[in-house]
Design a protein around this motif. Sequence first.
Motif, mmCIF file in Angstrom:
data_model
loop_
_atom_site.group_PDB
_atom_site.id
_atom_site.type_symbol
_atom_site.label_atom_id
_atom_site.label_comp_id
_atom_site.label_asym_id
_atom_site.label_seq_id
_atom_site.Cartn_x
_atom_site.Cartn_y
_atom_site.Cartn_z
ATOM 1 N N ASN A 72 0.868 -1.121 0.121
ATOM 2 C CA ASN A 72 -0.002 0.027 -0.058
ATOM 3 C C ASN A 72 1.005 1.364 -0.150
ATOM 4 O O ASN A 72 0.583 2.161 -0.930
ATOM 5 C CB ASN A 72 -0.882 0.062 1.192
ATOM 6 C CG ASN A 72 -2.133 -1.003 0.953
ATOM 7 O OD1 ASN A 72 -2.317 -1.761 -0.225
ATOM 8 N ND2 ASN A 72 -3.344 -0.756 1.617
ATOM 9 N N GLU A 151 -8.567 2.410 0.457
ATOM 10 C CA GLU A 151 -7.711 1.968 -0.685
ATOM 11 C C GLU A 151 -8.565 1.590 -1.728
ATOM 12 O O GLU A 151 -8.206 1.713 -3.022
ATOM 13 C CB GLU A 151 -6.799 0.771 -0.364
ATOM 14 C CG GLU A 151 -5.562 1.062 0.645
ATOM 15 C CD GLU A 151 -4.471 2.311 -0.081
ATOM 16 O OE1 GLU A 151 -4.337 2.175 -1.302
ATOM 17 O OE2 GLU A 151 -4.226 3.210 0.631
ATOM 18 N N LYS A 154 -9.900 4.526 -3.772
ATOM 19 C CA LYS A 154 -8.810 4.813 -4.732
ATOM 20 C C LYS A 154 -8.556 4.484 -5.956
ATOM 21 O O LYS A 154 -8.206 4.996 -6.915
ATOM 22 C CB LYS A 154 -7.312 5.219 -3.978
ATOM 23 C CG LYS A 154 -7.241 5.935 -2.681
ATOM 24 C CD LYS A 154 -5.521 5.831 -2.488
ATOM 25 C CE LYS A 154 -5.538 6.611 -1.126
ATOM 26 N NZ LYS A 154 -4.033 6.065 -0.722
#
Length: 156
Positions: A72, A151, A154
């Motif tokens: 990440n 995440e 995104k």
Amino acid sequence: MEPTGGPYLVGKKDELIEAKRSFRTLEGRDILIIYHQNDFYAIDSYCYHAGATLQNGDIEEFDGKMCIVCPNHKYKICLAQGEGIYKARDLREKPSVFRWISKGVKQRTHTVTENNGDVYVKLSEQRGFIESDFYQGEKGKVEREKAAAAEKKKTK
């Protein structure tokens, strides 16, 4: 939480070598077992920084240390001691050059042993809080879920 026992049988050596990375839960703790370049390592499964799963992180060597790179945020974690490292330079040096610098131990590591083709993990008995400990508890689980959702947004 102090570990109560172990070492725990986590699998057959040949199977773990073939898998390269294996996830196990021991005493409620999620552990990643990694086989890389003829060595076994066991570390907490979630990155100390924001709780990302390390299972798919690249393994690279930095300054002679074998590290897993968090998928990440690209944090680098030494597999042997759980040390976090980063590259920076000291502007007081002339000329200043980039060097790998330790943040200290951030990720809990566990002891791996082999016996007659079986692989065992003994949970760390190192006292005190290590940052990856947070993501093993209930509050950490909630934070991991929030981070995973962020995440996902995104990437859409």
